[in-house]
Design an enzyme around this catalytic site. Structure first.
Site, PDB file in Angstrom:
ATOM      1  N   ASN A 158       0.796  -1.233   0.000  1.00 40.10           N
ATOM      2  CA  ASN A 158       0.000   0.000   0.000  1.00 40.10           C
ATOM      3  C   ASN A 158       0.827   1.282   0.000  1.00 40.10           C
ATOM      4  OD1 ASN A 158      -2.377  -1.336  -0.139  1.00 40.10           O
ATOM      5  ND2 ASN A 158      -2.960  -1.043   1.992  1.00 40.10           N
TER       6      ASN A 158
ATOM      7  N   GLU B 260      -2.762  -0.372  -7.914  1.00 39.89           N
ATOM      8  CA  GLU B 260      -4.170  -0.484  -7.510  1.00 39.89           C
ATOM      9  C   GLU B 260      -4.754   0.928  -7.455  1.00 39.89           C
ATOM     10  OE1 GLU B 260      -5.736  -3.150  -4.069  1.00 39.89           O
ATOM     11  OE2 GLU B 260      -5.378  -1.204  -3.178  1.00 39.89           O
TER      12      GLU B 260
ATOM     13  N   TRP C 296     -10.892  -8.178  11.424  1.00 40.26           N
ATOM     14  CA  TRP C 296     -10.074  -7.693  10.311  1.00 40.26           C
ATOM     15  C   TRP C 296      -8.608  -7.778  10.707  1.00 40.26           C
ATOM     16  CZ3 TRP C 296      -6.950  -3.177  10.229  1.00 40.26           C
ATOM     17  CH2 TRP C 296      -6.308  -2.966   8.992  1.00 40.26           C
TER      18      TRP C 296
ATOM     19  N   ARG D 255     -15.271  -3.094   5.685  1.00 41.23           N
ATOM     20  CA  ARG D 255     -14.846  -4.323   5.025  1.00 41.23           C
ATOM     21  C   ARG D 255     -16.051  -5.135   4.549  1.00 41.23           C
ATOM     22  NH1 ARG D 255     -10.958  -2.076   4.475  1.00 41.23           N
ATOM     23  NH2 ARG D 255      -8.816  -2.558   4.974  1.00 41.23           N
TER      24      ARG D 255
ATOM     25  N   ASP E 125      -7.934 -11.552  -4.913  1.00 40.88           N
ATOM     26  CA  ASP E 125      -7.746 -10.471  -3.949  1.00 40.88           C
ATOM     27  C   ASP E 125      -7.999 -10.996  -2.531  1.00 40.88           C
ATOM     28  OD1 ASP E 125      -7.300  -7.770  -3.206  1.00 40.88           O
ATOM     29  OD2 ASP E 125      -9.459  -7.465  -3.022  1.00 40.88           O
TER      30      ASP E 125
ATOM     31  N   HIS F  94      -1.645   1.983   9.644  1.00 37.54           N
ATOM     32  CA  HIS F  94      -2.680   2.050   8.592  1.00 37.54           C
ATOM     33  C   HIS F  94      -3.338   3.428   8.672  1.00 37.54           C
ATOM     34  CE1 HIS F  94      -5.878   0.607   5.952  1.00 37.54           C
ATOM     35  NE2 HIS F  94      -5.244  -0.559   5.813  1.00 37.54           N
TER      36      HIS F  94
ATOM     37  N   SER G  21       2.474  -2.118   5.184  1.00 36.07           N
ATOM     38  CA  SER G  21       3.488  -3.167   5.352  1.00 36.07           C
ATOM     39  C   SER G  21       4.857  -2.695   4.870  1.00 36.07           C
ATOM     40  CB  SER G  21       3.067  -4.428   4.599  1.00 36.07           C
ATOM     41  OG  SER G  21       3.003  -4.189   3.208  1.00 36.07           O
TER      42      SER G  21
HETATM   43  O1  SFD Z   1      -5.035  -3.308   2.191  1.00 36.51           O
HETATM   44  C1  SFD Z   1       4.953 -10.068  19.776  1.00 36.51           C
HETATM   45  N1  SFD Z   1      -1.951  -3.904   5.988  1.00 36.51           N
HETATM   46  C2  SFD Z   1      -1.637  -3.772   4.642  1.00 36.51           C
HETATM   47  N2  SFD Z   1      -0.484  -3.247   4.209  1.00 36.51           N
HETATM   48  C3  SFD Z   1      -0.114  -3.284   2.904  1.00 36.51           C
HETATM   49  O2  SFD Z   1       0.965  -2.803   2.531  1.00 36.51           O
HETATM   50  N3  SFD Z   1      -0.946  -3.869   1.977  1.00 36.51           N
HETATM   51  C4  SFD Z   1      -2.154  -4.436   2.297  1.00 36.51           C
HETATM   52  O3  SFD Z   1      -2.815  -5.045   1.442  1.00 36.51           O
HETATM   53  C5  SFD Z   1      -2.598  -4.273   3.657  1.00 36.51           C
HETATM   54  N4  SFD Z   1      -3.880  -4.667   4.094  1.00 36.51           N
HETATM   55  C6  SFD Z   1      -3.942  -5.193   5.404  1.00 36.51           C
HETATM   56  C7  SFD Z   1      -3.024  -4.740   6.383  1.00 36.51           C
HETATM   57  C8  SFD Z   1      -3.189  -5.159   7.705  1.00 36.51           C
HETATM   58  C9  SFD Z   1      -4.200  -6.071   8.004  1.00 36.51           C
HETATM   59  C10 SFD Z   1      -4.376  -6.502   9.423  1.00 36.51           C
HETATM   60  C11 SFD Z   1      -5.047  -6.579   6.997  1.00 36.51           C
HETATM   61  C12 SFD Z   1      -4.902  -6.123   5.707  1.00 36.51           C
HETATM   62  C13 SFD Z   1      -6.089  -7.585   7.307  1.00 36.51           C
HETATM   63  C14 SFD Z   1      -1.103  -3.237   6.999  1.00 36.51           C
HETATM   64  C15 SFD Z   1       0.173  -3.986   7.373  1.00 36.51           C
HETATM   65  O4  SFD Z   1      -0.045  -5.330   7.524  1.00 36.51           O
HETATM   66  C16 SFD Z   1       0.759  -3.389   8.650  1.00 36.51           C
HETATM   67  O5  SFD Z   1       0.911  -2.012   8.423  1.00 36.51           O
HETATM   68  C17 SFD Z   1       2.114  -3.961   9.060  1.00 36.51           C
HETATM   69  O6  SFD Z   1       2.072  -5.353   9.159  1.00 36.51           O
HETATM   70  C18 SFD Z   1       2.588  -3.359  10.384  1.00 36.51           C
HETATM   71  O7  SFD Z   1       3.840  -3.891  10.725  1.00 36.51           O
HETATM   72  P1  SFD Z   1       4.292  -4.116  12.270  1.00 36.51           P
HETATM   73  O8  SFD Z   1       5.635  -4.725  12.238  1.00 36.51           O
HETATM   74  O9  SFD Z   1       4.056  -2.873  13.022  1.00 36.51           O
HETATM   75  O10 SFD Z   1       3.207  -5.174  12.832  1.00 36.51           O
HETATM   76  P2  SFD Z   1       3.017  -6.719  12.422  1.00 36.51           P
HETATM   77  O11 SFD Z   1       3.497  -6.978  11.041  1.00 36.51           O
HETATM   78  O12 SFD Z   1       1.591  -7.037  12.696  1.00 36.51           O
HETATM   79  O13 SFD Z   1       3.964  -7.524  13.445  1.00 36.51           O
HETATM   80  C19 SFD Z   1       3.751  -7.581  14.816  1.00 36.51           C
HETATM   81  C20 SFD Z   1       4.726  -8.609  15.385  1.00 36.51           C
HETATM   82  O14 SFD Z   1       4.770  -8.553  16.806  1.00 36.51           O
HETATM   83  C21 SFD Z   1       4.696  -9.858  17.330  1.00 36.51           C
HETATM   84  N5  SFD Z   1       4.215  -9.721  18.695  1.00 36.51           N
HETATM   85  N6  SFD Z   1       6.187 -10.613  19.861  1.00 36.51           N
HETATM   86  C22 SFD Z   1       6.665 -10.868  21.095  1.00 36.51           C
HETATM   87  N7  SFD Z   1       5.963 -10.600  22.245  1.00 36.51           N
HETATM   88  C23 SFD Z   1       4.712 -10.061  22.178  1.00 36.51           C
HETATM   89  N8  SFD Z   1       4.036  -9.805  23.314  1.00 36.51           N
HETATM   90  C24 SFD Z   1       4.169  -9.774  20.899  1.00 36.51           C
HETATM   91  N9  SFD Z   1       2.973  -9.247  20.468  1.00 36.51           N
HETATM   92  C25 SFD Z   1       3.025  -9.227  19.121  1.00 36.51           C
HETATM   93  C26 SFD Z   1       3.795 -10.586  16.348  1.00 36.51           C
HETATM   94  O15 SFD Z   1       3.904 -11.986  16.453  1.00 36.51           O
HETATM   95  C27 SFD Z   1       4.348 -10.063  15.029  1.00 36.51           C
HETATM   96  O16 SFD Z   1       5.531 -10.741  14.696  1.00 36.51           O
HETATM   97  S1  SFD Z   1      -5.225  -3.771   3.517  1.00 36.51           S
HETATM   98  O17 SFD Z   1      -6.434  -4.571   3.601  1.00 36.51           O
HETATM   99  O18 SFD Z   1      -5.279  -2.671   4.423  1.00 36.51           O
HETATM  100  P1  AMP Z   2      -8.079  -1.037   2.133  1.00 37.11           P
HETATM  101  O1  AMP Z   2      -8.293  -2.300   1.370  1.00 37.11           O
HETATM  102  O2  AMP Z   2      -9.347  -0.304   2.449  1.00 37.11           O
HETATM  103  O3  AMP Z   2      -7.189  -1.191   3.317  1.00 37.11           O
HETATM  104  O4  AMP Z   2      -7.326  -0.042   1.161  1.00 37.11           O
HETATM  105  C1  AMP Z   2      -6.078  -0.269   0.598  1.00 37.11           C
HETATM  106  C2  AMP Z   2      -5.507   1.068   0.232  1.00 37.11           C
HETATM  107  O5  AMP Z   2      -6.411   1.794  -0.595  1.00 37.11           O
HETATM  108  C3  AMP Z   2      -5.224   1.980   1.405  1.00 37.11           C
HETATM  109  O6  AMP Z   2      -4.089   2.741   1.066  1.00 37.11           O
HETATM  110  C4  AMP Z   2      -6.454   2.847   1.491  1.00 37.11           C
HETATM  111  O7  AMP Z   2      -6.192   4.087   2.112  1.00 37.11           O
HETATM  112  C5  AMP Z   2      -6.800   3.012   0.019  1.00 37.11           C
HETATM  113  N1  AMP Z   2      -8.249   3.184  -0.248  1.00 37.11           N
HETATM  114  C6  AMP Z   2      -9.230   2.286  -0.042  1.00 37.11           C
HETATM  115  N2  AMP Z   2     -10.424   2.756  -0.426  1.00 37.11           N
HETATM  116  C7  AMP Z   2     -10.203   3.987  -0.901  1.00 37.11           C
HETATM  117  C8  AMP Z   2     -11.042   4.997  -1.478  1.00 37.11           C
HETATM  118  N3  AMP Z   2     -12.356   4.814  -1.613  1.00 37.11           N
HETATM  119  N4  AMP Z   2     -10.450   6.150  -1.846  1.00 37.11           N
HETATM  120  C9  AMP Z   2      -9.125   6.345  -1.693  1.00 37.11           C
HETATM  121  N5  AMP Z   2      -8.285   5.439  -1.176  1.00 37.11           N
HETATM  122  C10 AMP Z   2      -8.802   4.274  -0.783  1.00 37.11           C
END
Ligand code: SFD
Ligand code: AMP
Length: 636
Positions: free
Chosen positions: A63, A127, A219, A250, A361, A398, A445
Site C-alpha cells: 500500500n 491499484e 479484520w 470491510r 484479492d 494504517h 506493510s
Molecule cells: O489493504 C509479539 N496492511 C496492509 N499493508 C499493505 O501494505 N498492503 C495491504 O494489502 C494491507 N492490508 C492489510 C493490512 C493489515 C491487516 C491486518 C489486513 C490487511 C487484514 C497493513 C500492514 O499489515 C501493517 O501495516 C504492518 O504489518 C505493520 O507492521 P508491524 O511490524 O508494526 O506489525 P506486524 O506486522 O503485525 O507484526 C507484529 C509482530 O509482533 C509480534 N508480537 N512478539 C513478542 N511478544 C509479544 N508480546 C508480541 N505481540 C506481538 C507478532 O507476532 C508479530 O511478529 S489492507 O487490507 O489494508
Molecule cells: P483497504 O483495502 O481499504 O485497506 O485499502 C487499501 C488502500 O487503498 C489503502 O491505502 C487505502 O487508504 C486506500 N483506499 C481504499 N479505499 C479507498 C477509497 N475509496 N479512496 C481512496 N483510497 C482508498
C-alpha cells in the site's frame, strides 16, 4: 508451582516483535552490526516469524510505494496525502522520512522473490496512486526469510514463540525485556543496550462483531494484542494519538479488503436502496473543511457518510461488485463495435479475468472471505456484496495513528520533534517502529519495514555512542519473574477449590477478563453496539469500571502456557484501552467522525484542538499526564 527455568540472554540490540517493522529492523541492524564488528542483534517473536503479525495470511497489495526514481510522485506528495487523510494531525517529518525510503524496501522485497504485478511495459501494476499489486500469499515468508538470513549471517539470534511481557529499566534508560516461552516452562530475561519495539497494534480491545461461532475472526490479526503500547507506556514513554482508533469498512463478516474494489475496479458503495452515499451526502463534507473538501476524501469521512445511512436505517450497505465488473468488461466490448462476435468473446474473456482477480484479492490475504462468498453463493459478477464498518482497532501504520511519540530525523524534524536519535521514544535507548510508533500513518506493510530499517540504524548509532550494558538489579528481576508467572501460580494453588476449575472465587480466566474488557469498551467507549458514539459521562463511567478490571488483572489464572499468554495479552489490551479512553476524554472534539463520535463535542475545533493529544504514564507515581503538542509541518 510447575518449575520454570530462567534463561538469560545478553545482546547489544534487542528487537521485540517479528512482523514487518521487526524484519526490516533485523535486516538493517544486521548490516550495520556487521560493519561495527561483532555487535549482537537479537529478535524475539511470540509466534513463528514466517506467519506472524498482520501479514500472516498474506496481502494483495503493497500500500505504500511512492515511485520517486520514476518521477511518479515525491515524498512531499505523500506527506500531503497523509495530512489530508488524518484530518491535519500527523507528524510530517516522520511520514516524509518513511516516504523517501520506502521504495528501496519495495525493491528489496522484489529482489528477495516477492512477485509484484507488472504490465506489458514492465512497470508495476498500480491499484491506486500509492498501491502496487502483488501475489502476496507468501509475502511474510519471503520477508521473514530475509530477516532470519541477515541475523544468522551477522551472528545474531532470533527466538520464536517467546512472548515479551514488559521492559526492564535502569533508571530512565531501557535495559531490555522479560518474557516467557509459549512452548516450554522458561522465563526469559533479555539484557540489551538498546531495545526496538515492533509488536504491532491491538485487536479485541473492543467487543468484535464476530461473536459465538465466529469469535476470533476480525479484520486485524488476533495475535496483536497491544504489547507495543503496553511496553512503551510501562517504560514511561510519551504516547501520541491514543484516541485515534481505526475502523475499516470491510466485506461483512469475512473482513475481505475493499481497496481493490474501490481503486482498481472503481466500484461504488451504496445503501440498501442503491443510493451512492458518497454522492448523496456530499454536503456533509463541507462541515469538515478543508479536509472534507480535499482529495482523496479521508477514510474516516468515507466511513462517516456510509454510517449516516446505516444509522438512519438505510442498511445494509453494499459494494456494487457486479456493476463495477460489468462496466469494465463492457468497456472492452466497446472496442470491438464492428464485430459483434469478437465483442462478445472479448467481453467473456475480460469477465473471466476480472472474476479471477476478485477472488484472488481475497485468497491472497483474507481466505475466509472467499470461503464465506462460496458458502453464501455470492457471485461477485452477478450480485452486490454486503460491507460494514468493523469494530475499532489500534493500528498506527494504517489509517489509524496511535503509538509512541518518537524523535524525527535530524535533517528535517522541527526542533521540538528531535531529541538525538531518529525513532527513539522519550525513553533513553527505546526505539519504536511500525504500529508501535505514532502519528505517522499510512506506512502499511512496506513503510513499516522501511521504518524498522530507519529505527534499527538509529538504534545501532545509539549503541555505539552509549556502549554500556544498563544495570538491572536482582530485585527487579525477581519481581518481574513473580509478576509474569503469577497467573500460573494462582491457578495451581486454587484450582481444586471448585469442581469446575474455570469458575473460581480466587481467580478469573483470561477469556472472562477479556469479555468484561470488551463489554466496557463497547458500551462506554463507542463500540459497534453504540454506533461508535460516546460522551464525557460514558467515558468517565467507563474509567470507573476499568479501575475495577485493573484490580482484577492481578487475579487472572492460567492453567497452562497458552493461558499465560492469553492472560498477558489481555492485560496489555487493558492498558491500551485505558490510554484510549483517557485520551478520548482529553480531546474535546470529534476530529475523526466515522472512527468515533463525541456526542457532547461534535465537529472540528481547529482553534483548540489542531494539536497532538499526548499522554504519559508516570512510572513512579502511577499517574497519567496529558499534554497538547503543537503540529509543526515541514513546509510542504
Ligand atoms: O489493504 C509479539 N496492511 C496492509 N499493508 C499493505 O501494505 N498492503 C495491504 O494489502 C494491507 N492490508 C492489510 C493490512 C493489515 C491487516 C491486518 C489486513 C490487511 C487484514 C497493513 C500492514 O499489515 C501493517 O501495516 C504492518 O504489518 C505493520 O507492521 P508491524 O511490524 O508494526 O506489525 P506486524 O506486522 O503485525 O507484526 C507484529 C509482530 O509482533 C509480534 N508480537 N512478539 C513478542 N511478544 C509479544 N508480546 C508480541 N505481540 C506481538 C507478532 O507476532 C508479530 O511478529 S489492507 O487490507 O489494508
Ligand atoms: P483497504 O483495502 O481499504 O485497506 O485499502 C487499501 C488502500 O487503498 C489503502 O491505502 C487505502 O487508504 C486506500 N483506499 C481504499 N479505499 C479507498 C477509497 N475509496 N479512496 C481512496 N483510497 C482508498
Amino acid at each position: 508451582m510447575a518449575k520454570f527455568e530462567t534463561v538469560e540472554v545478553t545482546t547489544d540490540l534487542l528487537i521485540v516483535g517479528g512482523g514487518m517493522a521487526a524484519c526490516g529492523a533485523a535486516v538493517e541492524a544486521a548490516y550495520w552490526a556487521k560493519k561495527q564488528g561483532g555487535m549482537k542483534v537479537t529478535l524475539v517473536d511470540k509466534a513463528a516469524m514466517d506467519r506472524s503479525g498482520a501479514v500472516a495470511m498474506g496481502l494483495s497489495a503493497l500500500n505504500q510505494y511512492v515511485g520517486i526514481a520514476a518521477g511518479d510522485n515525491t515524498a512531499e506528495d505523500y506527506v500531503r496525502y497523509v495530512r489530508q487523510d488524518l484530518m491535519g494531525i500527523t507528524r510530517e517529518d516522520l511520514v516524509f522520512n518513511i516516504a523517501r525510503h520506502v521504495d528501496s524496501t519495495v525493491h528489496l522485497f522484489e529482489k528477495w522473490g516477492l512477485p509484484i504485478w507488472k504490465d506489458d511495459a514492465g512497470k508495476y501494476v498500480h491499484e491506486g496512486r500509492w498501491q502496487v499489486m502483488i501475489n502476496g500469499e507468501s509475502y511474510k515468508v519471503v520477508v521473514a526469510e530475509a530477516a532470519k538470513n541477515a541475523l544468522r549471517e551477522a551472528g545474531g539470534e532470533y527466538y520464536e514463540r517467546v512472548f515479551i511481557v514488559e521492559p526492564l529499566m535502569d533508571g530512565d534508560r531501557v535495559a531490555g525485556a522479560v518474557g516467557f516461552s509459549t512452548r516450554d516452562n522458561k522465563f526469559y530475561i533479555f539484557r540489551a543496550k538498546a531495545t526496538l519495539v515492533a509488536m504491532g497494534g491491538a485487536v479485541h480491545v473492543f467487543r468484535p462483531r464476530s461473536v459465538g461461532e465466529g469469535f476470533g475472526r476480525s479484520w486485524y490479526p488476533p495475535f496483536n494484542s497491544g504489547s507495543s503500547a503496553y511496553f512503551t507506556i510501562k517504560a514511561g514513554a510519551e504516547m501520541t494519538c491514543q484516541e485515534v482508533r481505526f475502523i475499516p469498512v470491510r466485506f461483512k463478516d469475512g473482513y475481505g479488503p475493499v481497496g481493490a474494489w474501490f481503486l482498481l475496479f472503481k466500484a461504488a458503495a451504496t445503501n440498501a436502496f442503491g443510493e451512492n452515499y458518497m454522492q448523496t451526502h456530499q454536503d456533509e463534507l463541507k462541515k469538515y473543511a478543508p479536509y472534507g473538501a480535499g482529495k482523496p476524501i479521508p477514510a474516516c469521512l468515507r466511513n462517516h457518510l456510509g454510517m449516516m445511512d446505516l444509522f438512519a436505517g438505510k442498511g445494509p450497505l453494499y459494494m456494487q461488485t457486479a456493476e463495477a465488473i460489468n462496466k469494465i468488461a463492457e468497456g472492452v466490448k466497446a472496442q470491438h463495435k464492428d464485430d459483434p462476435k469478437e465483442a462478445d468473446k472479448a467481453f467473456k474473456k475480460k469477465m473471466k479475468h476480472l472474476e479471477e482477480e476478485a477472488w484472488e484479492d481475497f485468497l491472497d490475504m483474507t481466505i475466509s472471505q472467499a470461503i464465506l462468498w462460496a458458502a453464501t453463493n455470492t457471485e461477485p459478477e452477478k450480485v452486490p456484496s454486503e460491507i460494514a464498518p468493523c469494530e475499532p482497532y489500534f493500528i498506527g501504520s494504517h489509517s489509524g495513528a496511535s503509538g509512541a511519540w518518537v524523535s524525527g530525523p535530524e535533517d528535517c524534524a522541527p526542533k521540538d520533534y528531535f531529541w538525538g536519535y531518529t525513532n527513539m521514544c522519550t525513553v533513553k535507548g527505546l526505539f519504536a517502529a511500525g504500529d508501535a510508533s505514532g502519528a505517522s500513518s499510512h506506512k502499511f506493510s512496506s513503510g513499516s519495514h522501511a521504518e524498522g530499517r530507519i529505527a534499527a540504524k538509529s538504534a545501532i548509532k545509539f549503541i555505539t555512542e552509549n556502549n554500556t550494558l544498563p544495570k538491572v538489579d536482582a530485585k527487579q528481576l525477581e519481581a518481574a519473574r513473580e509478576r509474569v508467572l503469577r497467573p500460573v501460580e494462582l491457578y495451581e494453588a486454587n484450582k481444586d477449590d471448585t469442581t469446575d476449575p474455570t469458575i473460581n472465587p480466587k481467580y478469573l480466566m483470561p477469556r472472562q477478563f477479556m469479555d468484561r474488557l470488551q463489554k466496557i469498551m463497547d458500551e462506554y467507549a463507542g463500540g459497534v453496539s453504540m454506533q461508535f458514539t460516546t460522551n464525557e459521562k460514558l467515558l468517565k463511567r467507563g474509567l470507573e469500571l476499568l479501575a475495577f478490571l485493573k484490580e482484577d488483572s492481578e487475579k487472572i489464572g492460567a492453567s497452562n502456557l497458552h493461558d499465560l499468554m492469553r492472560a498477558w495479552e489481555n492485560i496489555h489490551r487493558m492498558w491500551q484501552a485505558e490510554a484510549h479512553v483517557r485520551t478520548l476524554l482529553f480531546r474535546e472534539e470529534t476530529r475523526w467522525p466515522g472512527y468515533y463520535y463525541r456526542s457532547d463535542k461534535q465537529g472540528l475545533d481547529d482553534k483548540d484542538w489542531k494539536v497532538f493529544a499526548n499522554c504519559k504514564w508516570d512510572r513512579t507515581s502511577g499517574e497519567w499526564g496529558f499534554m497538547k503538542r503543537p503540529i509543526v509541518g515541514i513546509g510542504v
